[in-house]
Design a protein around this motif. Structure first.
Motif, PDB file in Angstrom:
ATOM      1  N   GLN A 100       0.824  -1.226   0.000  1.00  0.00           N
ATOM      2  CA  GLN A 100       0.000   0.000   0.000  1.00  0.00           C
ATOM      3  C   GLN A 100       0.851   1.267   0.000  1.00  0.00           C
ATOM      4  O   GLN A 100       0.336   2.358   0.194  1.00  0.00           O
ATOM      5  CB  GLN A 100      -0.908   0.035   1.248  1.00  0.00           C
ATOM      6  CG  GLN A 100      -1.538  -1.293   1.654  1.00  0.00           C
ATOM      7  CD  GLN A 100      -2.522  -1.815   0.629  1.00  0.00           C
ATOM      8  OE1 GLN A 100      -3.272  -1.036   0.037  1.00  0.00           O
ATOM      9  NE2 GLN A 100      -2.525  -3.118   0.395  1.00  0.00           N
ATOM     10  N   ASN A 101       2.182   1.105  -0.185  1.00  0.00           N
ATOM     11  CA  ASN A 101       3.031   2.290   0.033  1.00  0.00           C
ATOM     12  C   ASN A 101       3.782   2.761  -1.209  1.00  0.00           C
ATOM     13  O   ASN A 101       4.861   3.346  -1.108  1.00  0.00           O
ATOM     14  CB  ASN A 101       4.025   2.004   1.177  1.00  0.00           C
ATOM     15  CG  ASN A 101       3.300   1.568   2.427  1.00  0.00           C
ATOM     16  OD1 ASN A 101       2.341   2.218   2.835  1.00  0.00           O
ATOM     17  ND2 ASN A 101       3.701   0.459   3.000  1.00  0.00           N
ATOM     18  N   GLY A 102       3.221   2.486  -2.374  1.00  0.00           N
ATOM     19  CA  GLY A 102       3.781   3.039  -3.605  1.00  0.00           C
ATOM     20  C   GLY A 102       4.739   2.136  -4.359  1.00  0.00           C
ATOM     21  O   GLY A 102       5.338   2.565  -5.347  1.00  0.00           O
ATOM     22  N   SER A 179      -0.291 -17.447   8.256  1.00  0.00           N
ATOM     23  CA  SER A 179       0.478 -17.750   7.051  1.00  0.00           C
ATOM     24  C   SER A 179      -0.241 -17.213   5.820  1.00  0.00           C
ATOM     25  O   SER A 179      -1.447 -16.999   5.843  1.00  0.00           O
ATOM     26  CB  SER A 179       0.687 -19.259   6.934  1.00  0.00           C
ATOM     27  OG  SER A 179       1.444 -19.712   8.031  1.00  0.00           O
ATOM     28  N   VAL A 180       0.552 -17.014   4.778  1.00  0.00           N
ATOM     29  CA  VAL A 180       0.037 -16.372   3.572  1.00  0.00           C
ATOM     30  C   VAL A 180       0.456 -17.197   2.359  1.00  0.00           C
ATOM     31  O   VAL A 180       1.507 -17.840   2.381  1.00  0.00           O
ATOM     32  CB  VAL A 180       0.637 -14.939   3.464  1.00  0.00           C
ATOM     33  CG1 VAL A 180       0.151 -14.227   2.223  1.00  0.00           C
ATOM     34  CG2 VAL A 180       0.322 -14.109   4.693  1.00  0.00           C
ATOM     35  N   PHE A 181      -0.364 -17.171   1.333  1.00  0.00           N
ATOM     36  CA  PHE A 181      -0.006 -17.877   0.097  1.00  0.00           C
ATOM     37  C   PHE A 181      -0.154 -16.911  -1.073  1.00  0.00           C
ATOM     38  O   PHE A 181      -1.106 -16.125  -1.132  1.00  0.00           O
ATOM     39  CB  PHE A 181      -0.913 -19.101  -0.079  1.00  0.00           C
ATOM     40  CG  PHE A 181      -0.590 -19.886  -1.301  1.00  0.00           C
ATOM     41  CD1 PHE A 181       0.666 -20.444  -1.472  1.00  0.00           C
ATOM     42  CD2 PHE A 181      -1.532 -20.046  -2.308  1.00  0.00           C
ATOM     43  CE1 PHE A 181       0.991 -21.152  -2.622  1.00  0.00           C
ATOM     44  CE2 PHE A 181      -1.222 -20.756  -3.462  1.00  0.00           C
ATOM     45  CZ  PHE A 181       0.038 -21.314  -3.612  1.00  0.00           C
ATOM     46  N   ASP A 208      11.582 -11.524   3.352  1.00  0.00           N
ATOM     47  CA  ASP A 208      10.233 -11.954   3.725  1.00  0.00           C
ATOM     48  C   ASP A 208      10.102 -11.849   5.244  1.00  0.00           C
ATOM     49  O   ASP A 208      10.983 -12.299   5.978  1.00  0.00           O
ATOM     50  CB  ASP A 208       9.973 -13.398   3.256  1.00  0.00           C
ATOM     51  CG  ASP A 208       9.934 -13.503   1.732  1.00  0.00           C
ATOM     52  OD1 ASP A 208       9.758 -12.466   1.058  1.00  0.00           O
ATOM     53  OD2 ASP A 208      10.074 -14.631   1.216  1.00  0.00           O
ATOM     54  N   PRO A 209       9.014 -11.257   5.727  1.00  0.00           N
ATOM     55  CA  PRO A 209       8.906 -11.015   7.171  1.00  0.00           C
ATOM     56  C   PRO A 209       8.646 -12.253   8.029  1.00  0.00           C
ATOM     57  O   PRO A 209       8.930 -12.238   9.226  1.00  0.00           O
ATOM     58  CB  PRO A 209       7.700 -10.058   7.290  1.00  0.00           C
ATOM     59  CG  PRO A 209       7.282  -9.698   5.914  1.00  0.00           C
ATOM     60  CD  PRO A 209       7.912 -10.654   4.961  1.00  0.00           C
ATOM     61  N   GLN A 210       8.093 -13.315   7.430  1.00  0.00           N
ATOM     62  CA  GLN A 210       7.637 -14.466   8.235  1.00  0.00           C
ATOM     63  C   GLN A 210       8.803 -15.330   8.724  1.00  0.00           C
ATOM     64  O   GLN A 210       9.935 -14.895   8.766  1.00  0.00           O
ATOM     65  CB  GLN A 210       6.653 -15.315   7.398  1.00  0.00           C
ATOM     66  CG  GLN A 210       5.333 -14.633   7.052  1.00  0.00           C
ATOM     67  CD  GLN A 210       5.410 -13.681   5.868  1.00  0.00           C
ATOM     68  OE1 GLN A 210       6.453 -13.511   5.240  1.00  0.00           O
ATOM     69  NE2 GLN A 210       4.300 -13.027   5.552  1.00  0.00           N
ATOM     70  N   ILE A 211       8.505 -16.601   9.053  1.00  0.00           N
ATOM     71  CA  ILE A 211       9.546 -17.511   9.545  1.00  0.00           C
ATOM     72  C   ILE A 211      10.276 -18.149   8.368  1.00  0.00           C
ATOM     73  O   ILE A 211      11.500 -18.138   8.276  1.00  0.00           O
ATOM     74  CB  ILE A 211       8.911 -18.602  10.448  1.00  0.00           C
ATOM     75  CG1 ILE A 211       8.267 -17.950  11.672  1.00  0.00           C
ATOM     76  CG2 ILE A 211       9.947 -19.655  10.855  1.00  0.00           C
ATOM     77  CD1 ILE A 211       7.438 -18.889  12.525  1.00  0.00           C
TER      78      ILE A 211
END
Ligand SMILES: C=C1C[C@]23C[C@@]1(O)CC[C@H]2[C@@]12CC[C@H](O)[C@@](C)(C(=O)O1)[C@H]2[C@@H]3C(=O)O
Ligand SMILES: O=C(O)CCC(=O)C(=O)O
Ligand SMILES: [Fe+2]
Length: 341
Positions: A100-102, A179-181, A208-211
């Protein structure tokens, strides 16, 4: 997204100082998951690169092909149809706009959360199929790669002599795991070479921010990782294997012993690239902190934070910004400013 003018392409990020044929990383560590002694190699790869490839992963090729062909059908639909499944806020269909930040890139994608009910109806109506068909294809694939992630995380814990071995994997197994896909499609972009002779950014540099992230792509190159010597290097594609990234959260849980790898994707001038990535994350309320057994008498490099706080901060900054630095202990405000500007 097919016909491009010089003016249109000028708005897209390109790789500065790039040579047209980047060098390939032919020494990507390869981990054979069928071999029990791979655990030490996984630890080594996480320390050295934060990146490796896995073979003999046991994910049925049928799950991969089925989901890939649904994704190809979806991305081949008219743009007006695909836009009905957007905008990505952050979930849904996104086109060129990342976050969302350009940030923008030469990519279209579908982002979905693996633990909340997704609106498969939208996708199914675009594809003209039963929503159950899509739901089943996503669920089969995601469950299989989640299992691969957990196996790897357990081997990692064993390699690090941590007890119990499910310290990391239990976070992904938790029913509240955040979690995201993601399905990314990078259309070919012939115009870029014609106009600039430079490489066009498909997905800009970031960690990537996750684990842990598990990536599978078709046979089109584009993924690059940043080596510790400061060189970007291209990863040769391999559709039958998975590529694993250490995420920021695993870097913190290992008190910086494992590095979350910076990576990006370059668009291809001839072939389209399709990738599917599972990002294994903890529950929102989980405290992300170094495991006591990995501290070896040292202080934590990071302030205490929850995954919710980290994620919230991630969504307020740009893709390439160093997110973790905001949670490091020793930095003063002006250092943060300098690092992110
Ligand atoms: C620009 C952004 C997109 C992103 C959220 C963010 O503000 C910064 C991190 C981005 C990223 C990178 C890895 C994954 O693709 C992703 C889903 C994630 O968790 O963090 C994306 C975010 C996104 O596309 O929503
Ligand atoms: O599409 C790819 O190959 C990688 C994309 C990526 O790094 C991401 O979505 O976080
Ligand atoms: Fe990524």
């Amino acid at each position: 997204m097919v016909v491009l003018t010089k003016q249109a392409i000028e708005h897209f990020p390109i790789v500065k100082n790039s040579c047209k044929s980047p060098s390939f990383f032919n020494d990507v560590p390869v981990i054979d998951l069928s071999k029990p002694d791979s655990k030490n190699l996984i630890v080594k790869a996480c320390e050295e690169f934060g990146f490796f490839k896995v073979i003999n992963h046991n994910v049925p090729m049928e799950f991969i092909i089925t989901l890939e062909s649904e994704a190809i059908k979806f991305f081949s639909s008219p743009l007006s149809e695909k836009l009905k499944a957007g905008p990505a806020d952050p979930f849904g269909y996104g086109n060129k706009k990342i976050g969302q930040n350009g940030d923008i890139g030469w990519v279209e994608y579908i982002l979905l959360s693996t633990n909340s009910e997704f609106n498969y109806q939208k996708f199914a109506s675009i594809l003209g199929v039963n929503p159950e068909t899509i739901r089943a294809a996503v669920n089969d694939y995601v469950s299989a790669v989640k299992k691969v992630s957990c196996d790897i995380l357990e081997m990692l814990a064993e390699g690090l002599n941590i007890n119990p071995k499910n310290v990391f994997s239990k976070l992904l197994m938790d029913e509240k795991s955040d979690s995201v896909f993601r399905l990314n499609h990078y259309p070919p972009c012939p115009a870029i070479e014609e106009f600039t002779g430079k490489n066009l950014i498909g997905f800009g540099e970031h960690t990537d921010p996750q684990i842990i992230s598990v990536l599978r792509s078709n046979n089109t190159s584009g993924l690059q990782i940043l080596l510790t010597n400061g060189h970007w290097i291209s990863v040769p594609p391999d559709p039958s294997s998975f590529f694993i990234n250490v995420g920021d959260s695993l870097q913190v849980m290992t008190n910086g012993r494992f590095k979350s790898v910076k990576h990006r994707v370059l668009a291809n001038s001839v072939k389209s690239r399709l990738s599917m990535i599972y990002f294994g994350g903890p529950p929102l309320t989980e405290k992300i902190a170094p495991l006591p057994s990995l501290m070896e008498g040292k202080d934590s490099l990071y302030k205490e934070f929850t995954w919710f706080e980290y994620k919230k901060s991630t969504y307020t900054i740009r893709l390439a910004d160093n997110r973790l630095v905001l949670f490091e202990k020793s930095l003063r405000r002006h250092d943060v400013y300098n690092l992110n500007s």
